[in-house]
Design an enzyme around this catalytic site. Sequence first.
Site, PDB file in Angstrom:
ATOM      1  N   GLY A  99       0.835  -1.211   0.000  1.00 50.17           N
ATOM      2  CA  GLY A  99       0.000   0.000   0.000  1.00 50.17           C
ATOM      3  C   GLY A  99       0.863   1.253   0.000  1.00 50.17           C
ATOM      4  N   ALA A 126      15.420  10.864  -1.098  1.00 54.03           N
ATOM      5  CA  ALA A 126      16.612  10.760  -0.258  1.00 54.03           C
ATOM      6  C   ALA A 126      17.541   9.658  -0.773  1.00 54.03           C
ATOM      7  CB  ALA A 126      16.212  10.482   1.192  1.00 54.03           C
ATOM      8  N   VAL A 171      17.775   8.458  -3.830  1.00 51.58           N
ATOM      9  CA  VAL A 171      18.386   8.853  -5.110  1.00 51.58           C
ATOM     10  C   VAL A 171      19.500   9.876  -4.885  1.00 51.58           C
ATOM     11  CG1 VAL A 171      17.944  10.036  -7.313  1.00 51.58           C
ATOM     12  CG2 VAL A 171      16.312   8.329  -6.450  1.00 51.58           C
ATOM     13  N   ARG A 197       0.984  -4.992  -5.789  1.00 49.90           N
ATOM     14  CA  ARG A 197       1.212  -6.263  -5.108  1.00 49.90           C
ATOM     15  C   ARG A 197       1.548  -7.261  -6.214  1.00 49.90           C
ATOM     16  NH1 ARG A 197      -2.936  -3.843  -1.482  1.00 49.90           N
ATOM     17  NH2 ARG A 197      -1.707  -3.332   0.347  1.00 49.90           N
ATOM     18  N   ASP A 229       5.634  -5.219   5.937  1.00 47.35           N
ATOM     19  CA  ASP A 229       6.125  -6.567   6.260  1.00 47.35           C
ATOM     20  C   ASP A 229       6.204  -7.489   5.048  1.00 47.35           C
ATOM     21  OD1 ASP A 229       6.671  -6.326   8.895  1.00 47.35           O
ATOM     22  OD2 ASP A 229       4.730  -7.070   9.596  1.00 47.35           O
ATOM     23  N   THR A 246       4.379   2.458   5.570  1.00 51.64           N
ATOM     24  CA  THR A 246       2.982   2.054   5.724  1.00 51.64           C
ATOM     25  C   THR A 246       2.312   2.987   6.721  1.00 51.64           C
ATOM     26  OG1 THR A 246       1.482   0.389   6.650  1.00 51.64           O
ATOM     27  CG2 THR A 246       3.756   0.240   7.354  1.00 51.64           C
ATOM     28  N   ILE A 247       1.057   3.318   6.450  1.00 58.00           N
ATOM     29  CA  ILE A 247       0.350   4.211   7.394  1.00 58.00           C
ATOM     30  C   ILE A 247       0.025   3.489   8.696  1.00 58.00           C
ATOM     31  CG2 ILE A 247      -0.664   5.628   5.552  1.00 58.00           C
ATOM     32  CD1 ILE A 247      -3.391   4.209   6.247  1.00 58.00           C
ATOM     33  N   ASP A 248       0.116   2.157   8.705  1.00 58.20           N
ATOM     34  CA  ASP A 248      -0.405   1.382   9.844  1.00 58.20           C
ATOM     35  C   ASP A 248       0.492   1.393  11.084  1.00 58.20           C
ATOM     36  OD1 ASP A 248      -2.368   0.709   8.047  1.00 58.20           O
ATOM     37  OD2 ASP A 248      -1.508  -1.239   7.554  1.00 58.20           O
ATOM     38  N   ASP A 289       2.636  -0.746  11.869  1.00 58.09           N
ATOM     39  CA  ASP A 289       2.513  -2.098  12.425  1.00 58.09           C
ATOM     40  C   ASP A 289       3.793  -2.928  12.250  1.00 58.09           C
ATOM     41  OD1 ASP A 289       2.394  -2.298   9.683  1.00 58.09           O
ATOM     42  OD2 ASP A 289       0.685  -3.664   9.632  1.00 58.09           O
ATOM     43  N   GLY A 327      -5.783   0.744   9.380  1.00 57.18           N
ATOM     44  CA  GLY A 327      -4.725   0.167  10.199  1.00 57.18           C
ATOM     45  C   GLY A 327      -4.617  -1.338  10.018  1.00 57.18           C
ATOM     46  N   ARG A 328      -5.386  -1.856   9.067  1.00 61.61           N
ATOM     47  CA  ARG A 328      -5.460  -3.313   8.860  1.00 61.61           C
ATOM     48  C   ARG A 328      -5.790  -3.984  10.187  1.00 61.61           C
ATOM     49  NH1 ARG A 328      -3.076  -5.909   4.094  1.00 61.61           N
ATOM     50  NH2 ARG A 328      -1.855  -4.039   3.808  1.00 61.61           N
ATOM     51  N   ARG A 340      -4.821   7.555   3.188  1.00 57.17           N
ATOM     52  CA  ARG A 340      -3.557   7.187   2.526  1.00 57.17           C
ATOM     53  C   ARG A 340      -3.003   8.313   1.653  1.00 57.17           C
ATOM     54  NH1 ARG A 340      -3.989   1.288   1.325  1.00 57.17           N
ATOM     55  NH2 ARG A 340      -3.445   1.742  -0.817  1.00 57.17           N
TER      56      ARG A 340
END
Length: 319
Positions: A11, A22, A24, A72, A103, A125-127, A129, A170-171, A252
Amino acid sequence: MKKIGVLTSGGDAPGMNAAVRAVVRAALQKGMEVVGIYRGYNGLINGDIRPLDATSVSDIIQRGGTVLYTARCLEFKEKAGIEKAKQSCIKNGIDGIVVIGGDGSFRGAADLSAAGIPCIGLPGTIDNDIAMTEYTIGYDTAMNTAMELIDKLNDTASSHDRCTVVEVMGRRAGYIALNTGIACGATAIITTEMPYDLGEVTKKIAESKKAGKNHFVVVVSEGIGNSQKIAEEIEEAVHIECRATILGHVQRGGSPTLRDRVEASRMGYYAVELLEKGIGNRVVGLQHGDVIDVDIQEALSMKKEFPADLYKIANEIAI
Ligand code: ADP
Ligand code: F6P
């Protein structure tokens, strides 16, 4: 290393562009060539790879999404996919790769590292996690976006004597829910990490209503789901009009906050320093504000502790 690649995977998250920039700029500064690999691992397998120079990443630090696109890639989960990716690296002269994702993306990065192409993972990731880091790129922006939206819902709820039930992303993780819940003065925060009793929630709202409070915010994490049903149950139990809102993918998007831009820049730079030393199979993260790196397998096996103390504070100061 003479030439490195950079890709975004899984995501998207605000701040991924700052990380790409950064990586590059740092690599060029150190005399390496850089290529962008488009649409995650798909681009690696299909050869969608283009050189990036210093100006190709100009004017992107403030933009949400990812200029490298993301995807994905199921093929990458198979041995044959990893082999294709490896051959593509050899063909394109890519000596190492920075993978910005979550992950799942790190599992791919570990496989490719084991196949002989050193990869460094950056947590995007926004989560929030990912256990090895206290902070993931995109988390701060997503929380601030959600906070602004919940404030708006609170305005209308207060005008109508309503309860607003808000589901945040947040899944399976409740970090966005916990923090936005505190920041928006939620009467209740419901996440998968902490046991909850809807009867207790309705009791608290009923008591507050009796004491004179006319509107309420309940924040529900995505992993719980059922926000519509929760709203219906509160309405029935407390006799207060309830509306449920699922914030969804707006969380997002948007221009990354200062924190996301700065941390993405720090971690992106650090990732290049590792590759420069020939080090791969590591994930970069933040611990106590410092940039650190951990072996990918070790990072994947770590378990993140949910801040129960913060949850307790949230509950005790909310009415
Ligand atoms: P995230 O990186 O945000 O957790 P995903 O779990 O969707 O997102 O993973 C992103 C991509 O990483 C997948 O589409 C796939 O290409 C790759 N990936 C995920 N899991 C594995 C795995 N077990 N082995 C190899 N590659 C994987
Ligand atoms: O991992 C980020 C995230 O936005 C989660 O919060 C959410 O569960 C998921 O991705 C949604 O994925 P998709 O964009 O595929 O609907």
